[in-house]
Structures are given as C-alpha cells and as structure tokens.
Design a protein around this motif. Structure first.
Motif, short mmCIF file in Angstrom:
data_model
loop_
_atom_site.label_atom_id
_atom_site.label_comp_id
_atom_site.label_asym_id
_atom_site.label_seq_id
_atom_site.Cartn_x
_atom_site.Cartn_y
_atom_site.Cartn_z
N PRO A 21 0.81 -1.22 0.00
CA PRO A 21 0.00 0.00 0.00
C PRO A 21 0.84 1.28 0.00
O PRO A 21 0.41 2.31 -0.51
N ASN A 22 2.05 1.20 0.54
CA ASN A 22 2.90 2.38 0.62
C ASN A 22 3.94 2.44 -0.50
O ASN A 22 4.83 3.29 -0.48
N ASP A 23 3.83 1.53 -1.44
CA ASP A 23 4.79 1.46 -2.53
C ASP A 23 4.41 2.45 -3.63
O ASP A 23 3.28 2.45 -4.12
N LYS A 24 5.36 3.28 -4.04
CA LYS A 24 5.10 4.28 -5.08
C LYS A 24 4.80 3.62 -6.42
O LYS A 24 4.03 4.14 -7.22
N TYR A 25 5.42 2.49 -6.69
CA TYR A 25 5.33 1.88 -8.01
C TYR A 25 4.34 0.73 -8.09
O TYR A 25 3.79 0.45 -9.15
N LEU A 26 4.10 0.03 -7.01
CA LEU A 26 3.21 -1.14 -7.06
C LEU A 26 2.29 -1.16 -5.84
O LEU A 26 2.40 -2.04 -4.98
#
Length: 263
Positions: A21-26
């Motif tokens: 959920p906190n991933d910029k890309y995925l």
C-alpha cells in the motif's frame, strides 16, 4: 528456471511482484493496476511460445495421473481458496488431451495421462491469460506474437525432403513442443546461426526494428506485414521456420476468460 523445471510444484511461483500500500510503483496487484488504466502508454511488442507450460509440467505429469489428483495439485499448490465447482469447471475447459497446447497423437499420454492438461493450465494461468488481461486494458499500440519451434530446415525448405519432414510432425521437439525460453536461448542469442534458422533471422530483425522504430515492420525482410493487435480481430504474428504467418489470438479463449474472471 531450473528450480521450476525440476520441481513437482511447477509454476507455483513464490517470487511474483507483490503489492504494498505504501509502494510508489506497485500499490496494487498488476492485474488491478492495468484494469484501472494505471499503466504507461507506450508501444508494446509481446508474445509467448506456443507451449509455455510443458517444460514445467513433466514432473507433475509423472506423479499426477487422475482427475482428483489434478484438482488436488492446483488447490494445494496454486489456489487454496478455490471452490469445488470452480475446479470442476476448469477441468471441463481443459480436457485431458483435447485443447492442450502441445500437439496430439501417440504422445498424448507421455509422460503421463494428465500431462497435457497440467501443462495447458499452468502455461495459460502464468503466461497466456495474464497477457490477454493486459491487452484488454492496454492503452498503447500492441504487436503480439507466438513462436513455434521446428528443426531449422531452411536449407531444405524448397526440397522434397524438407516438405516430407515438415508434414510428418517429426521436426517438432517431442513431449515439450515449442517450450518456454527456447526463443531466448536459441533465437535471440543466435545460438542457432541465422543462416540456418529463419526464426533467428526474423525474430532478431523484427526486435531490432521495434527498438529503433517502435514498429517491427521496418526490418528489410521479405516477410508478411505484422499488423497491430486489435481487441476485436486479435491478429498476431506466428514465427515459424517455414515462414511467419498471421494467426488469430483466440485459442482456448473460453478457458482463459474463466481464469481472468475468477482471478
């Protein structure tokens, strides 16, 4: 690749891209991102071998021989939350022999009576159905291909011997058919010389053309024009030693739709 080839688990992959959920890309699973249009609008050249699942299914094909064992194989290793009704429908859509990727005949039950079914399901689930789900939502131009392996008989193509061999089916690798990674290992790396293999020359030339022009057709070869993939016509390029041809990307359509609709 060696781990999955020599394993009963086959393509039950532990290392798929995982969302965070906190991933910029995925932040979501790839299928959810593509379905919501969150993907780059760039030209795409993509495809599969004709028989993506065969290489990974030999061990399971030796040990998994009944319908009940096939259902247990996929429920235990792939989809622990699958219902009995879904598994029954899956086996209906993937009969034990008919409809599987690798060609039929005397080798239908080698290395086991469920081998082709397991190979078809694994190959479609991990490779083919994902590709079609991407295409259904992809915003950019697409060139789709399928690669077929036969012995490189370019020096015999126009001879009686070459024609006879091509018509027997003996030029196709037994058991594995047009299996995963053959195109990279033997065609893209030119392990088989381009002077011998039409697939090597045609694949490398169209890839170079795509990289330079974002279109595989600027290749300088006397081969058919490669049409863009249209979601209605689904025209695709099939690389073959006897020469590329245009095919329709609708094989096992109902089965792969079932996979994507029950993702």
């Amino acid at each position: 690749v060696g781990f999955f080839v020599g394993s009963y688990h086959g393509l039950s992959l532990p290392w798929l891209p995982r969302p965070s959920p906190n991933d910029k890309y995925l932040p979501e699973s790839p299928d959810i991102l593509t379905a919501s249009g969150k993907i780059a609008n760039v030209p795409l050249m993509m495809g599969d071998m004709r028989d993506e699942g065969t290489l990974f299914s030999v061990i399971a094909g030796l040990n998994t021989t009944t319908d009940a064992e096939v259902k247990d194989f996929f429920k235990t290793l792939f989809w622990p939350n699958v219902t009995e009704a879904q598994l029954d429908r899956l086996l209906e859509l993937y009969p034990r022999t008919a409809g599987s990727p690798y060609g039929g005949g005397l080798l239908d039950s080698v290395p086991g009576p469920q081998y082709k079914r397991i190979a078809a399901i694994q190959g479609d689930f991990v490779f083919e159905s994902c590709r079609r789900q991407l295409y259904a939502n992809f915003p950019g131009p697409i060139w789709n291909y399928q690669t077929e392996i036969t012995l490189p008989l370019s020096i015999l193509d126009d001879s009686i011997v070459g024609e006879l061999l091509g018509n027997t089916g003996l030029t196709t690798p037994p058991i594995l058919g047009s299996f995963h990674a053959f195109d990279a290992l033997f065609y893209l790396f030119e392990t088989i010389p381009a002077a011998v293999s039409h697939n090597v020359l045609n694949i490398m030339s169209t890839v170079v053309s795509f990289v330079n022009h974002q279109d595989p057709n600027h290749n300088g070869l006397n081969i058919p024009n490669w049409p863009q993939y249209d979601r209605t016509a689904k025209k695709s390029y099939q690389f073959r030693e006897s020469g590329p041809k245009i095919i329709t990307d609708d094989y096992r359509q109902e089965a792969m739709d079932f996979m994507n609709n029950n993702a």
